[in-house]
Motif scaffolding. Structure first.
Motif, PDB file in Angstrom:
ATOM      1  N   ALA A 102       0.836  -1.199   0.000  1.00 40.71           N
ATOM      2  CA  ALA A 102       0.000   0.000   0.000  1.00 40.71           C
ATOM      3  C   ALA A 102       0.879   1.260   0.000  1.00 40.71           C
ATOM      4  CB  ALA A 102      -0.921  -0.004   1.214  1.00 40.71           C
ATOM      5  N   ALA A 103       0.255   2.403  -0.100  1.00 42.71           N
ATOM      6  CA  ALA A 103       0.975   3.678  -0.154  1.00 42.71           C
ATOM      7  C   ALA A 103       0.294   4.682   0.761  1.00 42.71           C
ATOM      8  CB  ALA A 103       1.001   4.206  -1.587  1.00 42.71           C
ATOM      9  N   THR A 104       0.924   5.839   0.901  1.00 43.44           N
ATOM     10  CA  THR A 104       0.313   6.961   1.618  1.00 43.44           C
ATOM     11  C   THR A 104       0.305   8.182   0.711  1.00 43.44           C
ATOM     12  OG1 THR A 104       2.391   7.807   2.549  1.00 43.44           O
ATOM     13  CG2 THR A 104       1.249   6.076   3.797  1.00 43.44           C
ATOM     14  N   ASP A 105      -0.660   9.063   0.935  1.00 47.78           N
ATOM     15  CA  ASP A 105      -0.676  10.289   0.130  1.00 47.78           C
ATOM     16  C   ASP A 105       0.533  11.168   0.456  1.00 47.78           C
ATOM     17  OD1 ASP A 105      -1.552  10.974   2.669  1.00 47.78           O
ATOM     18  OD2 ASP A 105      -3.248  12.186   1.989  1.00 47.78           O
ATOM     19  N   ALA A 106       1.035  11.092   1.690  1.00 52.05           N
ATOM     20  CA  ALA A 106       2.220  11.868   2.047  1.00 52.05           C
ATOM     21  C   ALA A 106       3.434  11.406   1.249  1.00 52.05           C
ATOM     22  CB  ALA A 106       2.490  11.756   3.546  1.00 52.05           C
ATOM     23  N   GLY A 107       3.584  10.078   1.089  1.00 58.45           N
ATOM     24  CA  GLY A 107       4.689   9.556   0.288  1.00 58.45           C
ATOM     25  C   GLY A 107       4.548   9.947  -1.174  1.00 58.45           C
ATOM     26  N   ARG A 108       3.315   9.886  -1.697  1.00 54.34           N
ATOM     27  CA  ARG A 108       3.082  10.267  -3.091  1.00 54.34           C
ATOM     28  C   ARG A 108       3.420  11.740  -3.300  1.00 54.34           C
ATOM     29  NH1 ARG A 108      -2.039  11.534  -5.506  1.00 54.34           N
ATOM     30  NH2 ARG A 108      -3.046  10.854  -3.570  1.00 54.34           N
ATOM     31  N   PHE A 109       3.020  12.579  -2.358  1.00 51.02           N
ATOM     32  CA  PHE A 109       3.347  14.006  -2.435  1.00 51.02           C
ATOM     33  C   PHE A 109       4.857  14.230  -2.444  1.00 51.02           C
ATOM     34  CE2 PHE A 109       4.805  17.406   0.444  1.00 51.02           C
ATOM     35  CZ  PHE A 109       4.633  18.491  -0.394  1.00 51.02           C
ATOM     36  N   ARG A 110       5.555  13.584  -1.520  1.00 55.38           N
ATOM     37  CA  ARG A 110       7.004  13.804  -1.402  1.00 55.38           C
ATOM     38  C   ARG A 110       7.732  13.393  -2.679  1.00 55.38           C
ATOM     39  NH1 ARG A 110       6.602  11.992   4.361  1.00 55.38           N
ATOM     40  NH2 ARG A 110       7.134  13.783   5.675  1.00 55.38           N
ATOM     41  N   ARG A 111       7.359  12.266  -3.256  1.00 55.17           N
ATOM     42  CA  ARG A 111       8.043  11.796  -4.477  1.00 55.17           C
ATOM     43  C   ARG A 111       7.837  12.756  -5.638  1.00 55.17           C
ATOM     44  NH1 ARG A 111       6.094   6.960  -2.364  1.00 55.17           N
ATOM     45  NH2 ARG A 111       4.238   7.041  -3.680  1.00 55.17           N
ATOM     46  N   ARG A 133       0.902  18.411  -9.467  1.00 50.14           N
ATOM     47  CA  ARG A 133       0.407  17.076  -9.138  1.00 50.14           C
ATOM     48  C   ARG A 133       0.675  16.751  -7.674  1.00 50.14           C
ATOM     49  NH1 ARG A 133       3.099  12.478 -12.542  1.00 50.14           N
ATOM     50  NH2 ARG A 133       2.242  13.796 -14.210  1.00 50.14           N
ATOM     51  N   ALA A 134       1.861  17.130  -7.205  1.00 48.17           N
ATOM     52  CA  ALA A 134       2.197  16.888  -5.796  1.00 48.17           C
ATOM     53  C   ALA A 134       1.263  17.656  -4.871  1.00 48.17           C
ATOM     54  CB  ALA A 134       3.652  17.287  -5.541  1.00 48.17           C
ATOM     55  N   LEU A 135       1.047  18.917  -5.169  1.00 47.89           N
ATOM     56  CA  LEU A 135       0.211  19.760  -4.310  1.00 47.89           C
ATOM     57  C   LEU A 135      -1.261  19.356  -4.359  1.00 47.89           C
ATOM     58  CD1 LEU A 135       2.044  23.080  -5.159  1.00 47.89           C
ATOM     59  CD2 LEU A 135       1.900  22.050  -2.884  1.00 47.89           C
ATOM     60  N   ALA A 136      -1.659  18.686  -5.443  1.00 47.47           N
ATOM     61  CA  ALA A 136      -3.050  18.203  -5.533  1.00 47.47           C
ATOM     62  C   ALA A 136      -3.332  17.085  -4.539  1.00 47.47           C
ATOM     63  CB  ALA A 136      -3.342  17.727  -6.953  1.00 47.47           C
ATOM     64  N   CYS A 137      -2.280  16.498  -3.953  1.00 51.62           N
ATOM     65  CA  CYS A 137      -2.484  15.464  -2.924  1.00 51.62           C
ATOM     66  C   CYS A 137      -3.105  16.057  -1.661  1.00 51.62           C
ATOM     67  CB  CYS A 137      -1.146  14.816  -2.563  1.00 51.62           C
ATOM     68  SG  CYS A 137      -0.349  13.894  -3.899  1.00 51.62           S
TER      69      CYS A 137
END
Length: 330
Positions: A102-111, A133-137
């Motif tokens: 699984a993933a987290t939105d925080a990890g998706r934002f950081r990447r 795209r990052a800020l849309a998280c």
């Protein structure tokens, strides 16, 4: 599966599109803490102390275990074609959320934010897309309505990362000639984050490129007044350099295709600038009846700056002399 904390705490099951939100405030706070510290054990004692700081139940350990059981039932099971995943594990010291696949939105934002910022020099267009795209998280404040003190460090880091991503986004916009599109957004950011000098800096460049020199100078006045009022300090060397660049019509402020440079937002570093009369610099530029009047005003300001710089250096030397004396000699 994605565990989300950039806003209200929730879990998004991508297989079904189902959005899972714990019903109780304590369960949301508990899940938020486990997500924030994903793949790390969170001490049971720490969770108990934070969840029931004011009105602890008779058996706090049992109450915590009951909330953990409810969360486990709430989280969807692994698919038949996937290894069995136990989302929340129990250890000797406490509990941990194991992400597995699984993933987290925080990890998706950081990447996405890291990749976007790495492209600022080479491909500002793509950098802007990735940063947006990052800020849309983000759907709101981190752990909105469910934050615990134990997560304060992670929350502060994420909030700072968001501001850095915003700074990168608007720098990318400036490098691609979108200054007209971002003045309102940057103005709002200077209101919400009045002590963050980078937003003032970017706004000054955007306004200058829009042909609004007086407004750019007024932004500096506003920044200086706020920093002096809140912190008792002057703007830093970057913002002071930006003011000098605006006054001098520095070609480095122009668009890349006009100035023939890479678009890097460099600044000239000059002596300490003074603006004790709010709006004085902007008013001088706005009332200018021609280039000659403006150049005269700039020359007068430069003489004033040189005098202030000398006074500033004298005061610093005097301060150093006084603070260097032994305590008994004062």
């Amino acid at each position: 599966m994605e565990f989300r904390i950039l806003g209200s705490v929730e879990v998004h099951d991508e297989r079904t599109g189902l959005r899972i939100v714990p019903s109780g405030a304590k369960q949301r706070a508990l899940l938020g803490a486990l997500i924030t510290k994903a793949n790390r054990t969170v001490r049971a004692r720490q969770l108990i102390d934070e969840l029931w700081a004011q009105t602890p139940p008779a058996n706090k350990a049992n109450a915590l275990q009951a909330h953990i059981r409810r969360l486990r039932r709430l989280l969807p099971p692994s698919r038949a074609d996937e290894p069995q995943q136990e989302w929340i594990t129990t250890g000797a010291a406490g509990y941990a959320l194991r992400l597995g696949g699984a993933a987290t939105d925080a990890g998706r934002f950081r990447r996405a934010a890291l990749e976007g910022r790495s492209l600022l020099d080479r491909d500002p267009e793509q950098a802007a897309r990735l940063l947006r795209r990052a800020l849309a998280c983000w759907r709101g404040q981190v752990l909105e309505g469910a934050s615990l003190d134990m997560c304060a460090g992670e929350v502060a880091q994420l909030e700072e990362a968001r501001l850095v991503a915003l700074e990168g986004l608007y720098e990318a916009c400036l490098r691609t000639g979108r200054h007209h599109e971002i003045t309102s957004e940057l103005t709002e950011l200077t209101v919400h984050h009045p002590l963050r000098e980078r937003f003032y800096d970017l706004l000054m460049v955007a306004l200058y490129r829009c042909g609004r020199q007086a407004d750019a100078l007024s932004v500096y006045d506003r920044a200086r007044a706020r920093l002096a009022g809140e912190l008792g300090i002057e703007p830093g060397p970057v913002l002071r350099g930006r003011l000098r660049a605006v006054l001098d019509h520095d070609p480095a402020l122009d668009l890349p295709d006009r100035a023939g440079h890479s678009g890097r937002l460099t600044v000239a570093r000059g002596p300490l600038l003074d603006a004790r009369e709010p709006g004085a610099l902007a008013d001088a530029a706005a009332a200018d009846g021609g280039d000659r009047a403006l150049h005269c005003e700039i020359a007068r300001l430069r003489r004033h700056l040189d005098r202030l710089t000398r006074d500033h250096q004298t005061l610093l030397r005097r301060f150093d002399q006084l603070t260097a004396r032994p305590a008994g000699s004062r």
